[in-house]
Design a protein around this motif. Structure first.
Motif, PDB file in Angstrom:
ATOM      1  N   LEU A 290       0.832  -1.203   0.000  1.00 39.32           N
ATOM      2  CA  LEU A 290       0.000   0.000   0.000  1.00 39.32           C
ATOM      3  C   LEU A 290       0.870   1.257   0.000  1.00 39.32           C
ATOM      4  O   LEU A 290       0.593   2.213  -0.721  1.00 39.32           O
ATOM      5  N   TRP A 291       1.932   1.235   0.783  1.00 37.38           N
ATOM      6  CA  TRP A 291       2.851   2.367   0.882  1.00 37.38           C
ATOM      7  C   TRP A 291       3.498   2.656  -0.480  1.00 37.38           C
ATOM      8  O   TRP A 291       3.559   3.786  -0.935  1.00 37.38           O
ATOM      9  N   TRP A 292       4.006   1.607  -1.140  1.00 33.89           N
ATOM     10  CA  TRP A 292       4.681   1.772  -2.420  1.00 33.89           C
ATOM     11  C   TRP A 292       3.730   2.153  -3.548  1.00 33.89           C
ATOM     12  O   TRP A 292       4.128   2.781  -4.523  1.00 33.89           O
ATOM     13  N   SER A 293       2.472   1.736  -3.434  1.00 31.60           N
ATOM     14  CA  SER A 293       1.536   1.968  -4.534  1.00 31.60           C
ATOM     15  C   SER A 293       0.808   3.309  -4.430  1.00 31.60           C
ATOM     16  O   SER A 293       0.015   3.634  -5.314  1.00 31.60           O
ATOM     17  N   GLU A 294       1.041   4.068  -3.390  1.00 30.38           N
ATOM     18  CA  GLU A 294       0.400   5.366  -3.247  1.00 30.38           C
ATOM     19  C   GLU A 294       0.897   6.308  -4.333  1.00 30.38           C
ATOM     20  O   GLU A 294       2.101   6.465  -4.510  1.00 30.38           O
TER      21      GLU A 294
ATOM     22  N   THR B 131       2.675  10.700   6.821  1.00 28.63           N
ATOM     23  CA  THR B 131       2.150   9.490   6.189  1.00 28.63           C
ATOM     24  C   THR B 131       3.263   8.456   6.021  1.00 28.63           C
ATOM     25  O   THR B 131       3.049   7.262   6.277  1.00 28.63           O
ATOM     26  N   HIS B 132       4.438   8.918   5.615  1.00 28.53           N
ATOM     27  CA  HIS B 132       5.583   8.006   5.533  1.00 28.53           C
ATOM     28  C   HIS B 132       5.895   7.423   6.911  1.00 28.53           C
ATOM     29  O   HIS B 132       6.182   6.226   7.037  1.00 28.53           O
ATOM     30  N   LEU B 133       5.836   8.263   7.939  1.00 18.84           N
ATOM     31  CA  LEU B 133       6.095   7.800   9.304  1.00 18.84           C
ATOM     32  C   LEU B 133       5.076   6.749   9.722  1.00 18.84           C
ATOM     33  O   LEU B 133       5.440   5.715  10.298  1.00 18.84           O
ATOM     34  N   ALA B 134       3.809   6.989   9.419  1.00 18.14           N
ATOM     35  CA  ALA B 134       2.758   6.033   9.786  1.00 18.14           C
ATOM     36  C   ALA B 134       2.975   4.693   9.083  1.00 18.14           C
ATOM     37  O   ALA B 134       2.900   3.631   9.721  1.00 18.14           O
ATOM     38  N   PHE B 135       3.234   4.729   7.780  1.00 15.66           N
ATOM     39  CA  PHE B 135       3.488   3.482   7.054  1.00 15.66           C
ATOM     40  C   PHE B 135       4.707   2.760   7.613  1.00 15.66           C
ATOM     41  O   PHE B 135       4.707   1.531   7.758  1.00 15.66           O
ATOM     42  N   ALA B 136       5.757   3.494   7.921  1.00 16.72           N
ATOM     43  CA  ALA B 136       6.973   2.881   8.469  1.00 16.72           C
ATOM     44  C   ALA B 136       6.694   2.242   9.828  1.00 16.72           C
ATOM     45  O   ALA B 136       7.152   1.119  10.101  1.00 16.72           O
ATOM     46  N   LEU B 137       5.935   2.921  10.683  1.00 12.75           N
ATOM     47  CA  LEU B 137       5.617   2.361  11.997  1.00 12.75           C
ATOM     48  C   LEU B 137       4.744   1.112  11.883  1.00 12.75           C
ATOM     49  O   LEU B 137       5.000   0.111  12.553  1.00 12.75           O
ATOM     50  N   PHE B 138       3.724   1.155  11.039  1.00 15.80           N
ATOM     51  CA  PHE B 138       2.858  -0.006  10.885  1.00 15.80           C
ATOM     52  C   PHE B 138       3.624  -1.195  10.307  1.00 15.80           C
ATOM     53  O   PHE B 138       3.436  -2.340  10.736  1.00 15.80           O
ATOM     54  N   THR B 139       4.505  -0.931   9.372  1.00 16.73           N
ATOM     55  CA  THR B 139       5.331  -2.005   8.808  1.00 16.73           C
ATOM     56  C   THR B 139       6.258  -2.571   9.880  1.00 16.73           C
ATOM     57  O   THR B 139       6.430  -3.795   9.988  1.00 16.73           O
TER      58      THR B 139
ATOM     59  N   ALA C 260       2.728  -0.839  20.386  1.00 15.77           N
ATOM     60  CA  ALA C 260       1.960  -0.550  19.166  1.00 15.77           C
ATOM     61  C   ALA C 260       0.739   0.300  19.469  1.00 15.77           C
ATOM     62  O   ALA C 260       0.458   1.269  18.748  1.00 15.77           O
ATOM     63  N   SER C 261       0.000  -0.017  20.518  1.00 15.86           N
ATOM     64  CA  SER C 261      -1.216   0.751  20.812  1.00 15.86           C
ATOM     65  C   SER C 261      -0.885   2.169  21.267  1.00 15.86           C
ATOM     66  O   SER C 261      -1.558   3.128  20.865  1.00 15.86           O
ATOM     67  N   THR C 262       0.164   2.337  22.052  1.00 10.43           N
ATOM     68  CA  THR C 262       0.551   3.672  22.505  1.00 10.43           C
ATOM     69  C   THR C 262       1.052   4.528  21.342  1.00 10.43           C
ATOM     70  O   THR C 262       0.643   5.687  21.175  1.00 10.43           O
ATOM     71  N   THR C 263       1.914   3.955  20.519  1.00 14.13           N
ATOM     72  CA  THR C 263       2.458   4.699  19.387  1.00 14.13           C
ATOM     73  C   THR C 263       1.373   5.042  18.373  1.00 14.13           C
ATOM     74  O   THR C 263       1.332   6.168  17.859  1.00 14.13           O
ATOM     75  N   THR C 264       0.501   4.092  18.086  1.00 20.33           N
ATOM     76  CA  THR C 264      -0.578   4.344  17.131  1.00 20.33           C
ATOM     77  C   THR C 264      -1.513   5.433  17.642  1.00 20.33           C
ATOM     78  O   THR C 264      -1.904   6.330  16.885  1.00 20.33           O
ATOM     79  N   THR C 265      -1.865   5.379  18.916  1.00 23.13           N
ATOM     80  CA  THR C 265      -2.731   6.411  19.491  1.00 23.13           C
ATOM     81  C   THR C 265      -2.068   7.782  19.421  1.00 23.13           C
ATOM     82  O   THR C 265      -2.708   8.772  19.038  1.00 23.13           O
ATOM     83  N   ALA C 266      -0.784   7.843  19.754  1.00 21.12           N
ATOM     84  CA  ALA C 266      -0.073   9.130  19.699  1.00 21.12           C
ATOM     85  C   ALA C 266      -0.005   9.662  18.272  1.00 21.12           C
ATOM     86  O   ALA C 266      -0.237  10.856  18.028  1.00 21.12           O
ATOM     87  N   LEU C 267       0.292   8.790  17.326  1.00 19.70           N
ATOM     88  CA  LEU C 267       0.405   9.204  15.929  1.00 19.70           C
ATOM     89  C   LEU C 267      -0.944   9.691  15.391  1.00 19.70           C
ATOM     90  O   LEU C 267      -1.032  10.750  14.766  1.00 19.70           O
ATOM     91  N   LEU C 268      -1.999   8.924  15.640  1.00 17.81           N
ATOM     92  CA  LEU C 268      -3.318   9.310  15.153  1.00 17.81           C
ATOM     93  C   LEU C 268      -3.820  10.592  15.806  1.00 17.81           C
ATOM     94  O   LEU C 268      -4.453  11.438  15.157  1.00 17.81           O
ATOM     95  N   THR C 269      -3.521  10.772  17.082  1.00 25.55           N
ATOM     96  CA  THR C 269      -3.907  11.996  17.771  1.00 25.55           C
ATOM     97  C   THR C 269      -3.178  13.198  17.186  1.00 25.55           C
ATOM     98  O   THR C 269      -3.770  14.261  16.975  1.00 25.55           O
ATOM     99  N   THR C 270      -1.905  13.034  16.895  1.00 27.57           N
ATOM    100  CA  THR C 270      -1.123  14.113  16.293  1.00 27.57           C
ATOM    101  C   THR C 270      -1.655  14.488  14.915  1.00 27.57           C
ATOM    102  O   THR C 270      -1.802  15.668  14.598  1.00 27.57           O
ATOM    103  N   VAL C 271      -1.967  13.485  14.106  1.00 29.17           N
ATOM    104  CA  VAL C 271      -2.507  13.749  12.769  1.00 29.17           C
ATOM    105  C   VAL C 271      -3.863  14.442  12.869  1.00 29.17           C
ATOM    106  O   VAL C 271      -4.141  15.405  12.143  1.00 29.17           O
ATOM    107  N   ALA C 272      -4.714  13.977  13.780  1.00 33.06           N
ATOM    108  CA  ALA C 272      -6.034  14.597  13.941  1.00 33.06           C
ATOM    109  C   ALA C 272      -5.910  16.042  14.409  1.00 33.06           C
ATOM    110  O   ALA C 272      -6.641  16.926  13.935  1.00 33.06           O
ATOM    111  N   ALA C 273      -4.990  16.290  15.329  1.00 28.10           N
ATOM    112  CA  ALA C 273      -4.788  17.659  15.803  1.00 28.10           C
ATOM    113  C   ALA C 273      -4.242  18.545  14.684  1.00 28.10           C
ATOM    114  O   ALA C 273      -4.642  19.706  14.556  1.00 28.10           O
ATOM    115  N   HIS C 274      -3.360  17.996  13.875  1.00 28.81           N
ATOM    116  CA  HIS C 274      -2.785  18.749  12.758  1.00 28.81           C
ATOM    117  C   HIS C 274      -3.857  19.111  11.733  1.00 28.81           C
ATOM    118  O   HIS C 274      -3.815  20.179  11.122  1.00 28.81           O
ATOM    119  N   ARG C 275      -4.829  18.216  11.553  1.00 31.43           N
ATOM    120  CA  ARG C 275      -5.915  18.459  10.596  1.00 31.43           C
ATOM    121  C   ARG C 275      -7.089  19.204  11.222  1.00 31.43           C
ATOM    122  O   ARG C 275      -8.076  19.461  10.551  1.00 31.43           O
TER     123      ARG C 275
END
Length: 163
Positions: free
Chosen positions: A45-49, A57-65, A100-115
């Motif tokens: 998914l990351w490569w096909s974007e 977004t690159h950070l999120a894909f890298a963390l999930f991978t 994983a749950s802590t990092t994902t929550t922090a990342l998603l919260t940061t993205v939501a706040a940025h948007r």
């Protein structure tokens, strides 16, 4: 000469080598396959974007991978060791899940706040996941500590008995 059946060397080695229980083997295979599949899916998914992606977004894909590869390594560790790890395997899994749950929550919260979108749904679900994984981590630590205490008791009893 006796008429007792002979055991081959391979059969003897198979009986001597420790084997994972079916339940532990299923857990290991599940972690391995899920991690491998998740890493392949996320990377594809990351490569096909199309077009350039933002840095977060690159950070999120890298963390999930990375999380998926960590689960792959965990499943591989369990299968290649072929011995019961007692509580260590659960401790590793609990720490992976908590991270994983802590990092994902922090990342998603940061993205939501940025948007400038609503943060409360992310924090609600994220806090629930963090709380559950924190409880599992504490339980894994307590179980491992109990097993280590019991091992210490048994080895102390054996040493005293041999004197």
């Amino acid at each position: 000469m006796t008429d007792e059946p002979r055991i081959s060397a391979e059969d003897m080695i198979e009986h001597l080598s420790p084997v994972l229980s079916p339940r532990a083997r299923i857990r290991a295979v599940t972690a391995l396959l899920t991690g491998t599949t998740g890493a392949a899916f996320t990377t594809t998914l990351w490569w096909s974007e199309p077009g350039p992606l933002p840095g977060h977004t690159h950070l999120a894909f890298a963390l999930f991978t990375t999380f998926c590869l960590a689960w792959t390594c965990y499943g591989t560790l369990l299968l290649t060791r072929r011995i019961p790890l007692f509580a260590t395997d659960r401790l590793i899994a609990a720490w992976l899940a908590l991270t994983a749950s802590t990092t994902t929550t922090a990342l998603l919260t940061t993205v939501a706040a940025h948007r400038a979108t609503a943060i409360w749904p992310i924090l609600s679900v994220g806090t629930l996941f963090i709380a559950v994984t924190a409880v599992l981590t504490v339980r894994a630590h307590l179980r491992r500590a109990a097993l280590r205490r019991r091992l210490h008791e048994l080895t102390s009893e054996r040493e005293e008995g041999s004197r």
